[in-house]
Write a protein that holds these residues in place. Structure first.
Motif, short mmCIF file in Angstrom:
data_model
loop_
_atom_site.label_atom_id
_atom_site.label_comp_id
_atom_site.label_asym_id
_atom_site.label_seq_id
_atom_site.Cartn_x
_atom_site.Cartn_y
_atom_site.Cartn_z
N THR A 45 -11.19 22.84 -4.79
CA THR A 45 -11.60 24.24 -4.94
C THR A 45 -13.10 24.48 -4.91
OG1 THR A 45 -11.55 24.05 -7.36
CG2 THR A 45 -9.52 24.79 -6.28
N GLY A 46 -13.88 23.45 -4.89
CA GLY A 46 -15.32 23.65 -4.74
C GLY A 46 -16.12 23.45 -6.02
N TRP A 47 -17.44 23.59 -5.85
CA TRP A 47 -18.40 23.25 -6.88
C TRP A 47 -18.30 24.13 -8.12
CZ3 TRP A 47 -20.62 18.92 -7.70
CH2 TRP A 47 -21.68 18.84 -8.59
N THR A 48 -18.16 25.44 -7.98
CA THR A 48 -18.16 26.28 -9.18
C THR A 48 -16.92 26.05 -10.04
OG1 THR A 48 -17.36 28.13 -7.84
CG2 THR A 48 -19.70 28.11 -8.36
N ASP A 49 -15.78 25.82 -9.43
CA ASP A 49 -14.59 25.50 -10.24
C ASP A 49 -14.78 24.17 -10.95
OD1 ASP A 49 -13.29 27.82 -9.53
OD2 ASP A 49 -12.07 26.89 -7.97
N TYR A 50 -15.35 23.22 -10.24
CA TYR A 50 -15.64 21.91 -10.84
C TYR A 50 -16.58 22.08 -12.03
CZ TYR A 50 -17.77 17.29 -11.38
OH TYR A 50 -18.26 16.12 -11.90
N MET A 51 -17.69 22.79 -11.84
CA MET A 51 -18.64 22.96 -12.93
C MET A 51 -18.05 23.79 -14.07
SD MET A 51 -21.11 21.01 -12.43
CE MET A 51 -21.95 21.50 -13.94
N GLY A 52 -17.22 24.77 -13.76
CA GLY A 52 -16.53 25.52 -14.82
C GLY A 52 -15.70 24.60 -15.68
N ALA A 53 -15.01 23.66 -15.06
CA ALA A 53 -14.21 22.68 -15.82
C ALA A 53 -15.11 21.74 -16.61
CB ALA A 53 -13.31 21.91 -14.87
N VAL A 54 -16.24 21.37 -16.04
CA VAL A 54 -17.20 20.52 -16.76
C VAL A 54 -17.67 21.24 -18.02
CG1 VAL A 54 -19.53 19.54 -16.70
CG2 VAL A 54 -17.97 19.17 -14.77
N PHE A 55 -18.02 22.50 -17.89
CA PHE A 55 -18.50 23.26 -19.05
C PHE A 55 -17.41 23.38 -20.12
CE2 PHE A 55 -21.40 25.58 -15.87
CZ PHE A 55 -22.37 24.61 -15.97
N LYS A 56 -16.15 23.58 -19.71
CA LYS A 56 -15.04 23.63 -20.67
C LYS A 56 -14.87 22.29 -21.38
CE LYS A 56 -12.23 27.23 -18.56
NZ LYS A 56 -11.00 27.56 -17.84
N LEU A 57 -14.98 21.22 -20.61
CA LEU A 57 -14.85 19.88 -21.19
C LEU A 57 -15.97 19.62 -22.19
CD1 LEU A 57 -13.38 17.15 -21.25
CD2 LEU A 57 -14.88 16.43 -19.38
N LEU A 58 -17.19 19.96 -21.84
CA LEU A 58 -18.31 19.79 -22.78
C LEU A 58 -18.08 20.60 -24.04
CD1 LEU A 58 -21.36 19.82 -20.34
CD2 LEU A 58 -20.31 17.83 -21.45
N HIS A 59 -17.60 21.84 -23.87
CA HIS A 59 -17.31 22.69 -25.03
C HIS A 59 -16.23 22.06 -25.91
CE1 HIS A 59 -17.10 26.41 -27.31
NE2 HIS A 59 -15.78 26.38 -27.18
N SER A 60 -15.22 21.46 -25.29
CA SER A 60 -14.14 20.83 -26.08
C SER A 60 -14.65 19.63 -26.86
CB SER A 60 -12.97 20.43 -25.17
OG SER A 60 -13.30 19.28 -24.41
N HIS A 61 -15.77 19.06 -26.45
CA HIS A 61 -16.40 17.94 -27.17
C HIS A 61 -17.53 18.43 -28.09
CE1 HIS A 61 -14.35 14.48 -25.44
NE2 HIS A 61 -14.37 15.10 -24.28
N ASN A 62 -17.50 19.75 -28.36
CA ASN A 62 -18.45 20.37 -29.27
C ASN A 62 -19.91 20.25 -28.83
OD1 ASN A 62 -16.45 21.29 -31.14
ND2 ASN A 62 -16.25 19.16 -31.80
N ILE A 63 -20.14 20.20 -27.53
CA ILE A 63 -21.50 20.26 -27.01
C ILE A 63 -21.91 21.72 -27.09
CG2 ILE A 63 -23.01 19.81 -25.04
CD1 ILE A 63 -21.68 17.28 -26.34
N SER A 64 -22.97 22.00 -27.81
CA SER A 64 -23.34 23.38 -28.12
C SER A 64 -24.25 24.00 -27.06
CB SER A 64 -24.05 23.43 -29.47
OG SER A 64 -25.33 22.82 -29.37
N LYS A 65 -24.33 25.30 -27.12
CA LYS A 65 -25.26 26.06 -26.29
C LYS A 65 -26.68 25.53 -26.49
CE LYS A 65 -27.13 30.76 -25.86
NZ LYS A 65 -26.97 32.16 -26.29
N ASP A 66 -27.06 25.31 -27.74
CA ASP A 66 -28.41 24.81 -28.04
C ASP A 66 -28.66 23.44 -27.41
OD1 ASP A 66 -29.02 27.10 -29.45
OD2 ASP A 66 -28.63 26.21 -31.42
#
Length: 162
Positions: A45-66
Motif C-alpha cells: 500500500t505504500g509509504w504512508t500506510d507503512y509509516m502510519g503502522a510504524v507510528f501505531k506500533l511505537l505508540h503501542s510501546h508507549n513511545i511518547s510525543k515528547d
C-alpha cells in the motif's frame, strides 16, 4: 527584486538523515523487527500506510510525543545547508519550498526547533497530526500516472504549481 525559487527535498537533503528511518529506532528493539507484518504494508500500500503502522506500533510501546519530537529536534542538517538557506533568503531574496515524502509534524518541528521556519515559504508533504493513538499520517494526494514518484506524493505535480 524577485529572487530565485529554490526547491528542496527534506530527508537526506535539508536534514542529513531520513526522519522516517530515524523514528523507527525508537522501537524498543532499536528498529522495527524484520518479522513484523508492518514491512508488508510498504510493498502493498505504500509509504504512508507503512509509516502510519510504524507510528501505531511505537505508540503501542508507549513511545511518547515528547520522545519523538526530542529525536526530531536532535537531527542534524546536511553540512552547509543552514548557511545556504539563510544566505539564499537574506541576501538573494529566494523563495524556498520543500517537497517531501516525510510528514508535516516532523518537518515543521525540525524547522521551528532550529529557528528556520521563517526561511521556508511552503512545505508540501504528507499531513500528520497528534491524536489519542499517537501520530497519524495521511497521503498528500493520490496519483498513479507518475511511476517515478510514490502514489502519495508526486513531486513533479507539485513543482508544476510554481
Amino acid at each position: 527584486m524577485i529572487g530565485p525559487l529554490l526547491v528542496f527535498d527534506f530527508d537526506q537533503t535539508i536534514a542529513d538523515l531520513n526522519t522516517d528511518v530515524e523514528v523507527q529506532k525508537l522501537h524498543p528493539e532499536g528498529k522495527i523487527p524484520e518479522t513484523s507484518e508492518i514491512h508488508k504494508l510498504y510493498d502493498k500500500t505504500g509509504w504512508t500506510d507503512y509509516m502510519g503502522a510504524v507510528f501505531k506500533l511505537l505508540h503501542s510501546h508507549n513511545i511518547s510525543k515528547d520522545q519523538i519530537l526530542e529525536l526530531m529536534g536532535s537531527l542534524q542538517f546536511t553540512p552547509g545547508m543552514v548557511e545556504l538557506l539563510k544566505t539564499s533568503v537574506e541576501e538573494h531574496n529566494a523563495k524556498i519550498i520543500i517537497i517531501s515524502d516525510s510528514n508535516s509534524v516532523f518537518i515543521e518541528h525540525i524547522l521551528e526547533y532550529n529557528g528556520l521556519k521563517h526561511l521556508v515559504d511552503a512545505v508540501f508533504t504528507n499531513p500528520a497530526e497528534w491524536g489519542e493513538e499517537g501520530l497519524t499520517i495521511k497521503p498528500y494526494h493520490h496519483q498513479v500516472e507518475c511511476e517515478l514518484s510514490t502514489q502519495n506524493l508526486c513531486k513533479e505535480k507539485i513543482r508544476n504549481i510554481f
